[in-house]
Design an enzyme around this catalytic site. Structure first.
Site, short mmCIF file in Angstrom:
data_model
loop_
_atom_site.label_atom_id
_atom_site.label_comp_id
_atom_site.label_asym_id
_atom_site.label_seq_id
_atom_site.Cartn_x
_atom_site.Cartn_y
_atom_site.Cartn_z
N GLN A 153 -11.78 -0.13 1.95
CA GLN A 153 -11.95 -0.98 0.45
C GLN A 153 -11.81 -2.29 0.74
O GLN A 153 -12.63 -3.07 -0.07
CB GLN A 153 -10.29 -0.74 -0.02
CG GLN A 153 -9.92 0.69 -0.53
CD GLN A 153 -8.08 0.72 -0.62
OE1 GLN A 153 -7.64 0.38 0.54
NE2 GLN A 153 -7.62 1.25 -1.82
N ARG A 156 0.82 -1.11 -0.01
CA ARG A 156 -0.07 0.01 -0.29
C ARG A 156 1.24 1.07 0.19
O ARG A 156 0.82 2.13 -0.45
CB ARG A 156 -1.08 0.14 1.27
CG ARG A 156 -1.77 1.08 1.42
CD ARG A 156 -2.30 1.11 2.59
NE ARG A 156 -3.33 2.40 3.57
CZ ARG A 156 -4.42 2.42 2.82
NH1 ARG A 156 -5.28 2.27 1.69
NH2 ARG A 156 -4.98 3.98 2.79
N VAL A 194 -6.75 7.52 -1.56
CA VAL A 194 -6.40 6.32 -1.72
C VAL A 194 -7.42 5.82 -0.57
O VAL A 194 -7.20 6.58 0.39
CB VAL A 194 -4.31 5.52 -1.12
CG1 VAL A 194 -5.11 4.53 -1.13
CG2 VAL A 194 -3.98 6.19 -2.40
N SER A 195 -8.98 5.37 -0.51
CA SER A 195 -9.14 4.85 0.60
C SER A 195 -9.09 4.13 1.56
O SER A 195 -7.78 3.30 1.73
CB SER A 195 -10.36 3.88 -0.06
OG SER A 195 -11.20 4.78 -1.67
N ALA A 196 -9.28 4.11 2.62
CA ALA A 196 -8.85 3.72 4.02
C ALA A 196 -8.93 2.37 3.36
O ALA A 196 -9.89 1.99 3.06
CB ALA A 196 -10.19 4.15 5.55
#
Length: 409
Positions: A82, A42, A76-78
């Site tokens: 996701q 990530r 970038v979503s949590a």
């Protein structure tokens, strides 16, 4: 051990810790999704210099692009959302997936879940976002497993046929016809759907000519751009010191907003519902109930220095406008300090009526909907819908959303 090897090992520790947290919290429920989160770095998809504890925080998104005014337009979503959305879509090996809203990381996760026999297409309207996603996917070894497309996803990805799942990773006000048309017969659509200002990540499946929900979770996303964009309307009120309270309408903004001029200079009224809730218990469905059944419903933000700013903790950012007055959701201590009572504070000549309208809906929610979760359906335009009992209807551009609340009993 080289510095690079040491850094990779430290990142892996954060990654495995994140997966353990997501599994323990119930966001990850399948072995394939857990393996994907353990495999994809990530930290390689956030901005350079982002600390590992920030990159791998389960609850936080990481902004990757803002406007000149500092408004986030890509992130970038949590991790928790996701994981949740991938599980909602019921994705597995060999499937084909369309991701709407690109960034790279989520597409890499999807590629891991569907495996070498699967297919992932990731779309975004912003060429800077797709260029960045392509570069990062290439750098992390996923460029041959993900097709990145620069286009307005409102119109789908017609060159790629149908998909077993469509995952929308931007806030959508409506469901584009193209998404339904490219969904396989037994496919799943997961979309953060905005309903009168309140958003849920809803998992849908096909049911003949419409979609029915399989799950729904509270969430928040950067708003969609392009042909699917829906602009809110803001009504800004000034207090006696010139500081602002803003009422934001997804739909149903007042026809004559000038009636509220000077409303904050008057006295405040209050009304209380007798409805209580313990600390730590979610009441997110109350907000959705307001969005369904409270005409004039809106969200509220306040500037620093306003009276409401000094009283943070005694109210929540949901309001209702009634002509020359408005009310907002308020709370006060209850249950011997172990909870709060819901009520409404209000400003304006008819503030008591506005407060009572909100209190009546708090009481209705408590009687009729508090002890069960609603279900959702989406009906494309032109379909006849027999609306069942205890069901709200919200009109959209391409169809209607129905929200059904369980019958108390």
């Amino acid at each position: 051990m080289t510095d690079e090897t040491s850094a990779d090992a430290r990142a892996a520790e954060f990654r495995h810790k994140l997966v353990d947290e997501l599994v323990a919290a119930g966001y990850i429920t399948s072995a394939e999704v857990a393996a994907a989160f353990r495999a994809v770095p990530r930290h390689a998809f956030v901005l350079p210099g982002t600390p590992l504890d920030v990159a791998y925080n389960a609850d936080n998104s990481v902004v990757t692009k803002t406007t000149e005014h500092g408004v986030a337009v890509s992130s970038v979503s949590a991790p928790f959302i996701q994981a949740l959305m991938i599980e909602q879509a019921e994705i597995g090996p060999g499937m084909s997936v369309l991701e709407i809203g690109s960034g790279g990381y989520n597409a890499a996760l999807l590629a891991e879940v569907v495996g070498p026999e699967g297919r992932v297409v990731s779309m975004d309207i912003d060429p800077e976002v797709t260029d960045r996603a392509s570069t990062l996917l290439d750098a992390t070894g996923y460029s041959n497993r993900v097709s990145v497309v620069w286009a307005d996803a409102e119109h789908g990805a017609p060159d790629f046929g149908t998909f077993d799942a469509v995952i929308v990773t931007v806030g959508a006000w409506d469901i584009a016809p193209a998404w339904r048309e490219q969904l396989a017969a037994k496919g799943r659509l997961v979309v953060p759907l905005r309903m009168n200002g309140v958003t849920r990540s809803i998992g849908f499946r096909r049911d003949n000519d419409h979609l029915v929900s399989t799950s729904a979770k509270v969430c928040g996303f950067v708003a969609m751009q392009g042909d699917g964009e829906h602009a809110d309307r803001d009504l800004t009120l000034s207090d006696r010191r010139g500081r602002k309270v803003t009422l934001r309408f997804d739909d149903g903004a007042p026809d004559n907003p000038g009636l509220l001029d000077g409303v904050l200079a008057g006295e405040r009224s209050q009304a209380w519902s007798g409805v209580t809730i313990k600390h730590g218990v979610s009441f997110a469905d109350l907000h959705l109930w307001f969005a369904c059944y409270l005409p004039g419903f809106c969200r509220m933000t306040v500037d620093d220095g306003t009276d409401l700013d000094r009283e943070r903790g005694t109210w929540f950012p949901f309001a209702v406008v009634r002509g020359d007055s408005f009310a907002y959701l308020a709370v006060r201590p209850a249950l011997g300090g172990g909870g709060v009572e819901f009520g409404a504070g209000a400003y304006g000549l008819h503030g008591p009526q506005a407060a009572n309208a909100m209190v009546e809906q708090i009481q209705a929610w408590d009687r009729q909907a508090r002890r069960g979760e609603p279900t959702f359906a989406y009906w494309p335009s032109g379909r006849h819908v027999d609306v069942p009992e205890r069901t709200a209807v919200l009109e959209k551009r391409h169809g209607i959303v129905t929200i059904s609340w369980p019958v108390a009993g």
